[in-house]
Design an enzyme around this catalytic site. Structure first.
Site, short mmCIF file in Angstrom:
data_model
loop_
_atom_site.label_atom_id
_atom_site.label_comp_id
_atom_site.label_asym_id
_atom_site.label_seq_id
_atom_site.Cartn_x
_atom_site.Cartn_y
_atom_site.Cartn_z
N PHE A 274 -13.03 -3.76 5.10
CA PHE A 274 -12.94 -4.12 3.52
C PHE A 274 -11.77 -4.12 2.87
O PHE A 274 -11.20 -4.97 2.39
CB PHE A 274 -14.16 -4.29 3.46
CG PHE A 274 -14.59 -5.22 2.12
CD1 PHE A 274 -14.53 -6.19 1.74
CD2 PHE A 274 -13.95 -4.33 1.00
CE1 PHE A 274 -14.72 -6.91 0.91
CE2 PHE A 274 -13.46 -4.88 -0.53
CZ PHE A 274 -13.79 -5.98 -0.59
N ASP A 275 -11.65 -2.64 3.08
CA ASP A 275 -10.69 -2.52 2.43
C ASP A 275 -8.85 -2.62 2.45
O ASP A 275 -7.97 -3.08 1.92
CB ASP A 275 -10.45 -1.02 2.63
CG ASP A 275 -11.68 -0.75 1.74
OD1 ASP A 275 -12.64 -0.60 2.09
OD2 ASP A 275 -11.41 0.34 0.83
N THR A 276 -9.12 -2.61 3.85
CA THR A 276 -7.31 -3.23 4.56
C THR A 276 -7.14 -5.01 4.69
O THR A 276 -6.63 -5.12 4.28
CB THR A 276 -7.33 -2.29 6.00
OG1 THR A 276 -7.53 -1.30 6.15
CG2 THR A 276 -6.50 -2.87 6.55
#
Length: 457
Positions: free
Chosen positions: A205-207
């Site tokens: 999700f972050d990436t």
């Protein structure tokens, strides 16, 4: 990959107003799964730090990812003890799902998250969110790979982290240094626009959020952090790495095919509202010049290879015409897609026809140059012919760009078959949606610990 319409264009960056009491300025989310031992000391330490150092009202939200141990009870007790702590229960696992759910529902103008192990030194928290409060940046991330970061972790994790970020740089052209550090923040108005495009619900999700934000033109602020590895971390490295690589492939494919409407998120020229009234500034000229130059270099090499091949079977004029014709078709297609951002089949035939007219002008320039060379020299060498053709092609290239921009692709629409919102009849650019003022906050500094009556807790 999500291709549905986002809530709207990114708003202009603005400093948070500082007046009156109201909604907390910062909402720090701690996603947890079966963390009954670490949750309480983590929240107490974070709460104490924010009470002592953060000058605005804050909230700490524990996002429980379907824990099966006593984590929900620990979170409930913390929420009962501390007024600034809330808890949110999800019945499905996934860090990305937890962050999307809580961030989407939060009313705080600055949203952050950190891992429950608090591996990152909390002194970096205020530098992390300050650029978002001031309106300077859209997102902020902690970086363990910055020169001034101090990191304590094993060689295995160091190698995996650096290798992963190299993969992101090589495959997705990412320019941020550390995608995996569990220490990030985002402005709520930006999150409202960006999160509907993020598909992953797990560790990637972050990436994915960072890659899409960067491609959409968001400003990402990086903060060097001091970080100590948690030896008891429950992250499954191999499984997480496999899922991350699948995510890289999925996002890369979506970006390559143009299935993401990231152009709809782009702000107008500049962030200053006064820039929107500028009518004489060419929009996207610098980017178009770079794209056109790259395509032009490749097209010229392709043209010279074709010319050298055709020259073995015919005269210079025939070889020049054939090579220029084939390379012109490829050049028009490449500039249509890469330089001017026109996607889909609509208007492709017309663009190629106009490109052939431009090709005719280029043919006249190069053919005239060859004719002049043959008139001056009875038997010019092959290297001389190539030199003359290169010079003629440079002149034709400048003319080609001007014709492409002014005639073939005038005011080319953003990538996509149709704009998200029709242009107003008066032709003026509408003001972007601003969400800082509708639900947001009036910020008020909270007392520091030496004057806060809550110290007796």
């Amino acid at each position: 990959m999500r291709t549905d319409s986002s809530p709207g264009s990114l708003p202009a960056r603005e400093h948070l107003p500082a007046a009156g009491a109201g909604t907390p300025a910062l909402d720090v989310v701690i996603p947890v799964y079966n963390e009954e031992k670490d949750l309480r000391p983590c929240v107490l330490r974070l709460h104490d730090h924010l009470t002592r150092t953060f000058p605005y009202a804050f909230r700490i939200t524990v996002a429980d990812n379907a824990s099966t141990d006593a984590t929900p009870h620990v979170a409930a007790r913390l929420a009962a003890e501390l007024a600034e702590v809330t808890t949110f229960r999800l019945e499905q696992k996934g860090r990305g799902r937890a962050l999307r759910t809580v961030w989407s529902a939060s009313d705080a103008p600055v949203l952050a998250y950190m891992d429950v192990d608090l591996s990152t030194d909390l002194n970096a928290l205020l530098p992390l969110v300050a650029p978002l409060i001031s309106g300077h940046s859209d997102l902020a991330i902690g970086s363990r790979l910055a020169r001034s970061s101090r990191v304590v972790r094993g060689a295995k994790r160091e190698f995996i982290s650096r290798s992963y970020n190299l993969i992101l740089r090589g495959s997705l052209q990412a320019r941020f240094s550390d995608a995996q550090c569990g220490f990030k923040a985002i402005r709520r108005d930006v999150a409202q626009v960006l999160l509907p495009l993020v598909e992953d619900t797990g560790w990637f999700f972050d990436t994915e959020m960072l890659v899409l934000a960067e491609r959409a033109g968001c400003r990402i602020h990086e903060v060097p952090v001091d970080w100590v590895d948690d030896p008891d971390s429950t992250v499954h490295i191999v499984k997480t790495a496999t899922e991350d690589l699948k995510g890289v492939w999925r996002v890369g494919k979506a970006l390559a095919t143009g299935s993401l409407p990231l152009d709809r998120l782009a702000r107008p020229f500049g962030d200053d509202p006064r820039d929107r009234d500028l009518t004489d500034v060419p929009q996207g000229l610098a980017r178009q010049l770079v794209g056109f130059c790259v395509v032009g270099v490749l097209s010229t090499l392709f043209y010279l290879l074709l010319y050298s091949g055709f020259r073995h079977f015919g005269g210079s004029q025939l070889a020049n015409a054939l090579a220029l014709l084939v390379s012109a078709v490829a050049n028009t297609a490449a500039n249509r897609r890469l330089t001017f951002g026109v996607r889909g089949r609509g208007g492709a035939v017309r663009h190629q026809a106009q490109g052939l007219v431009v090709f005719g002008i280029g043919l006249a320039l190069t053919a005239g140059s060859l004719a002049a060379l043959n008139a001056a020299t009875a038997d010019p060498g092959h290297s001389t012919e190539l030199a003359v053709l290169i010079a003629a092609n440079l002149a034709a290239t400048v003319l080609r760009f001007l014709l492409f921009r002014a005639w073939v692709f005038p005011d080319a629409p953003p990538a996509g078959d149709a704009p998200l919102i029709a242009d107003p009849p008066d032709g003026r650019i509408p003001e972007p949606h601003r969400s800082w003022s509708d639900a947001t906050v009036r910020l008020q500094p909270v007392p520091h610990a030496d004057t806060d009556p809550r110290d007796g807790r």
